[in-house]
Design a protein around this motif. Structure first.
Motif, PDB file in Angstrom:
ATOM      1  N   GLY A  49       8.239  36.203  63.833  1.00 37.60           N
ATOM      2  CA  GLY A  49       8.356  37.566  63.327  1.00 37.60           C
ATOM      3  C   GLY A  49       9.710  37.848  62.705  1.00 37.60           C
ATOM      4  O   GLY A  49      10.116  39.007  62.573  1.00 37.60           O
ATOM      5  N   LYS A  50      10.422  36.800  62.286  1.00 34.36           N
ATOM      6  CA  LYS A  50      11.765  36.956  61.728  1.00 34.36           C
ATOM      7  C   LYS A  50      11.802  36.730  60.221  1.00 34.36           C
ATOM      8  O   LYS A  50      12.875  36.645  59.630  1.00 34.36           O
ATOM      9  CB  LYS A  50      12.734  35.980  62.409  1.00 34.36           C
ATOM     10  N   TYR A  51      10.626  36.641  59.610  1.00 32.50           N
ATOM     11  CA  TYR A  51      10.574  36.388  58.164  1.00 32.50           C
ATOM     12  C   TYR A  51      10.247  37.684  57.442  1.00 32.50           C
ATOM     13  O   TYR A  51       9.807  38.669  58.041  1.00 32.50           O
ATOM     14  CB  TYR A  51       9.521  35.307  57.871  1.00 32.50           C
ATOM     15  N   GLN A  52      10.474  37.686  56.118  1.00 32.62           N
ATOM     16  CA  GLN A  52      10.236  38.901  55.338  1.00 32.62           C
ATOM     17  C   GLN A  52       8.761  39.308  55.322  1.00 32.62           C
ATOM     18  O   GLN A  52       8.447  40.489  55.145  1.00 32.62           O
ATOM     19  CB  GLN A  52      10.733  38.706  53.898  1.00 32.62           C
ATOM     20  N   PHE A  53       7.860  38.351  55.497  1.00 36.59           N
ATOM     21  CA  PHE A  53       6.436  38.652  55.605  1.00 36.59           C
ATOM     22  C   PHE A  53       6.019  38.569  57.071  1.00 36.59           C
ATOM     23  O   PHE A  53       6.401  37.627  57.778  1.00 36.59           O
ATOM     24  CB  PHE A  53       5.599  37.666  54.782  1.00 36.59           C
ATOM     25  N   LYS A  54       5.240  39.527  57.520  1.00 41.19           N
ATOM     26  CA  LYS A  54       4.719  39.527  58.892  1.00 41.19           C
ATOM     27  C   LYS A  54       3.203  39.661  58.835  1.00 41.19           C
ATOM     28  O   LYS A  54       2.660  40.762  58.842  1.00 41.19           O
ATOM     29  CB  LYS A  54       5.357  40.660  59.700  1.00 41.19           C
ATOM     30  N   PRO A  55       2.501  38.529  58.753  1.00 44.03           N
ATOM     31  CA  PRO A  55       1.045  38.554  58.610  1.00 44.03           C
ATOM     32  C   PRO A  55       0.357  39.152  59.833  1.00 44.03           C
ATOM     33  O   PRO A  55       0.890  39.151  60.942  1.00 44.03           O
ATOM     34  CB  PRO A  55       0.676  37.073  58.460  1.00 44.03           C
ATOM     35  N   LYS A  90       1.363  32.354  50.625  1.00 47.42           N
ATOM     36  CA  LYS A  90       2.519  32.775  51.417  1.00 47.42           C
ATOM     37  C   LYS A  90       2.459  32.230  52.843  1.00 47.42           C
ATOM     38  O   LYS A  90       3.483  31.983  53.477  1.00 47.42           O
ATOM     39  CB  LYS A  90       2.604  34.299  51.441  1.00 47.42           C
ATOM     40  N   TRP A  91       1.262  32.067  53.356  1.00 47.08           N
ATOM     41  CA  TRP A  91       1.013  31.478  54.672  1.00 47.08           C
ATOM     42  C   TRP A  91      -0.463  31.131  54.728  1.00 47.08           C
ATOM     43  O   TRP A  91      -1.241  31.506  53.843  1.00 47.08           O
ATOM     44  CB  TRP A  91       1.367  32.452  55.803  1.00 47.08           C
ATOM     45  N   GLY A  92      -0.887  30.362  55.739  1.00 49.72           N
ATOM     46  CA  GLY A  92      -2.319  30.151  55.948  1.00 49.72           C
ATOM     47  C   GLY A  92      -2.863  28.780  55.634  1.00 49.72           C
ATOM     48  O   GLY A  92      -4.074  28.562  55.738  1.00 49.72           O
ATOM     49  N   ALA A  93      -2.019  27.802  55.274  1.00 46.97           N
ATOM     50  CA  ALA A  93      -2.543  26.511  54.826  1.00 46.97           C
ATOM     51  C   ALA A  93      -2.726  25.492  55.934  1.00 46.97           C
ATOM     52  O   ALA A  93      -3.339  24.447  55.715  1.00 46.97           O
ATOM     53  CB  ALA A  93      -1.633  25.932  53.744  1.00 46.97           C
ATOM     54  N   ALA A  94      -2.223  25.760  57.147  1.00 45.82           N
ATOM     55  CA  ALA A  94      -2.323  24.784  58.236  1.00 45.82           C
ATOM     56  C   ALA A  94      -3.703  24.856  58.878  1.00 45.82           C
ATOM     57  O   ALA A  94      -3.885  25.297  60.019  1.00 45.82           O
ATOM     58  CB  ALA A  94      -1.228  25.022  59.268  1.00 45.82           C
ATOM     59  N   ARG A  95      -4.687  24.413  58.129  1.00 45.54           N
ATOM     60  CA  ARG A  95      -6.084  24.410  58.570  1.00 45.54           C
ATOM     61  C   ARG A  95      -6.874  23.461  57.685  1.00 45.54           C
ATOM     62  O   ARG A  95      -6.374  22.998  56.660  1.00 45.54           O
ATOM     63  CB  ARG A  95      -6.676  25.820  58.534  1.00 45.54           C
ATOM     64  N   GLU A  96      -8.108  23.191  58.062  1.00 51.61           N
ATOM     65  CA  GLU A  96      -8.886  22.193  57.325  1.00 51.61           C
ATOM     66  C   GLU A  96      -9.358  22.677  55.963  1.00 51.61           C
ATOM     67  O   GLU A  96      -9.552  21.871  55.047  1.00 51.61           O
ATOM     68  CB  GLU A  96     -10.094  21.755  58.159  1.00 51.61           C
ATOM     69  N   LYS A  97      -9.555  23.988  55.814  1.00 46.33           N
ATOM     70  CA  LYS A  97      -9.997  24.545  54.533  1.00 46.33           C
ATOM     71  C   LYS A  97      -9.264  25.849  54.274  1.00 46.33           C
ATOM     72  O   LYS A  97      -8.994  26.615  55.203  1.00 46.33           O
ATOM     73  CB  LYS A  97     -11.509  24.801  54.539  1.00 46.33           C
ATOM     74  N   TRP A 264      11.818  32.936  44.030  1.00 45.61           N
ATOM     75  CA  TRP A 264      10.725  32.161  43.458  1.00 45.61           C
ATOM     76  C   TRP A 264       9.364  32.765  43.778  1.00 45.61           C
ATOM     77  O   TRP A 264       8.479  32.809  42.913  1.00 45.61           O
ATOM     78  CB  TRP A 264      10.803  30.727  43.975  1.00 45.61           C
ATOM     79  N   GLY A 265       9.171  33.237  45.008  1.00 44.23           N
ATOM     80  CA  GLY A 265       7.869  33.787  45.386  1.00 44.23           C
ATOM     81  C   GLY A 265       7.457  34.947  44.500  1.00 44.23           C
ATOM     82  O   GLY A 265       6.293  35.058  44.086  1.00 44.23           O
ATOM     83  N   ALA A 266       8.415  35.830  44.170  1.00 45.05           N
ATOM     84  CA  ALA A 266       8.113  36.948  43.287  1.00 45.05           C
ATOM     85  C   ALA A 266       7.870  36.467  41.869  1.00 45.05           C
ATOM     86  O   ALA A 266       7.006  37.002  41.145  1.00 45.05           O
ATOM     87  CB  ALA A 266       9.255  37.967  43.313  1.00 45.05           C
ATOM     88  N   ALA A 267       8.620  35.443  41.443  1.00 53.03           N
ATOM     89  CA  ALA A 267       8.439  34.907  40.096  1.00 53.03           C
ATOM     90  C   ALA A 267       7.049  34.314  39.913  1.00 53.03           C
ATOM     91  O   ALA A 267       6.446  34.430  38.846  1.00 53.03           O
ATOM     92  CB  ALA A 267       9.506  33.854  39.813  1.00 53.03           C
ATOM     93  N   VAL A 268       6.530  33.668  40.967  1.00 55.70           N
ATOM     94  CA  VAL A 268       5.182  33.098  40.907  1.00 55.70           C
ATOM     95  C   VAL A 268       4.151  34.193  40.635  1.00 55.70           C
ATOM     96  O   VAL A 268       3.227  34.015  39.830  1.00 55.70           O
ATOM     97  CB  VAL A 268       4.848  32.366  42.225  1.00 55.70           C
ATOM     98  N   GLU A 269       4.309  35.334  41.312  1.00 53.22           N
ATOM     99  CA  GLU A 269       3.361  36.433  41.140  1.00 53.22           C
ATOM    100  C   GLU A 269       3.517  37.120  39.783  1.00 53.22           C
ATOM    101  O   GLU A 269       2.529  37.509  39.162  1.00 53.22           O
ATOM    102  CB  GLU A 269       3.557  37.456  42.258  1.00 53.22           C
ATOM    103  N   ARG A 270       4.755  37.268  39.318  1.00 55.45           N
ATOM    104  CA  ARG A 270       5.008  37.995  38.076  1.00 55.45           C
ATOM    105  C   ARG A 270       4.757  37.148  36.831  1.00 55.45           C
ATOM    106  O   ARG A 270       4.447  37.677  35.776  1.00 55.45           O
ATOM    107  CB  ARG A 270       6.457  38.511  38.062  1.00 55.45           C
TER     108      ARG A 270
END
Length: 324
Positions: A49-55, A90-97, A264-270
């Motif tokens: 919970g120390k990152y700028q995003f809190k899923p 941004k998060w969510g890739a540690a899974r099979e699909k 970079w994360g914002a640049a990817v979206e923009r």
């Protein structure tokens, strides 16, 4: 499908591996079977919970992946079932699909492995964006890389070398500097023993560095800024030291320096088209043998806690890869 889940903020040992329902592709979406995903330092923060995003809970760590398209929704024409692809989320890739927008996927050349592709987006994508889109780095210029053996530091040394720049790697120990030299750094500074500003000036014949790449922050930022050349560019990448420096603006004025933020994360979206071009450039360099990303270790998904603990302890050289 199998997934690593963070159900409450805590340590790597609090993560669990569970079976959950697999995703279904909707309009404009694709389901990718993940062959490899990568971990970064921010993954150690997001689970606390120390990152700028809190899923919202539960979520999976890992922001970059590579795999094979398993299904596509209506209206998808940029990828097809069976395509080898890489992607960023941004998060969510540690899974099979994973389920993602098809426009966020980039096809892989046949000569690029899933393990390598999974670790390209964040560190190498950040660095190419910093040099090419922000600093307009030119061949023959001198780049000082702080934290040169870390994830983005490694990428910064490699890409600057590919782009024809002279690299001065700066780090806190001889073993880290030896690693940076193996990646293409021509000169090195151990800033645990040497005065950074003075050595940068000496190594550049008094001129200073044309570009400073700073993912560290802390006390060394001002020293490096003071050792930039006239009209140099100072790239603000991040604050791995944990301290956000306060920069005296008179230095910026007197040296005509451009202080450039790299989000970079914002640049990817923009600018998704620009992001895709950068990813395709990185993949081309890998296929041509110009870029050879160093993989520190490959772990099965079940050992994600060990992998994150290695990253948190600063024991990692290069990328950490998981295979779900």
């Amino acid at each position: 499908m199998k997934a690593c889940l963070c159900k409450s903020f805590g340590s790597p040992s609090d993560l669990v591996i569970e079976q959950i329902e697999g995703p279904t592709a909707g309009p404009g979406e694709a389901v990718v079977r993940v062959e490899a995903c990568a971990l970064n330092f921010f993954d150690t923060l997001i689970i606390q919970g120390k990152y700028q995003f809190k899923p919202a809970f539960p979520f999976s760590p890992s922001a970059e992946f590579a795999g094979v398209v398993e299904a596509v929704g209506s209206g998808v024409s940029d990828v097809a079932v069976g395509d080898r692809v890489m992607g960023y989320m941004k998060w969510g890739a540690a899974r099979e699909k994973v389920l993602t927008r098809s426009e966020d996927l980039v096809r892989l050349p046949d000569g690029v492995s899933f393990d390598v592709a999974a670790g390209l987006a964040v560190t190498y994508g950040t660095t190419l964006h910093a040099y090419q889109d922000r600093a307009d780095l030119k061949a023959g210029e001198t780049v000082a890389v702080l934290g040169a053996s870390g994830g983005v530091g490694q990428a910064a040394v490699e890409i600057a070398s590919i782009m024809g720049a002279k690299v001065i790697a700066c780090a806190s120990s001889e073993d880290k500097l030896a690693f940076a030299r193996s990646l293409g750094a021509e000169l090195t500074i151990d800033y645990s023993k040497e005065a950074l500003k003075q050595r940068l000036k000496e190594l550049t014949g008094g001129k200073g560095a044309d570009v400073v790449y700073d993912p560290v922050g802390g006390d060394h930022s001002e020293e490096a800024l003071r050792a930039t050349s006239w009209e140099g560019r100072f790239l603000v990448i991040g604050f791995a030291a944990g301290t956000i420096p306060k920069i005296p603006l008179n230095i910026v004025m007197l040296k005509g320096v451009d202080v450039l933020g790299v989000f970079w994360g914002a640049a990817v979206e923009r600018d998704p088209a620009g992001h895709r071009r950068n990813m395709e450039q990185l993949l081309a360099w890998v296929e041509e043998g110009k870029l050879k990303p160093h993989i520190h270790a490959v772990y099965p998904l079940e050992e994600i806690a060990t992998a994150l603990e290695e990253i948190a302890a600063r024991k990692v050289r290069g990328k950490v890869i998981l295979r779900p």
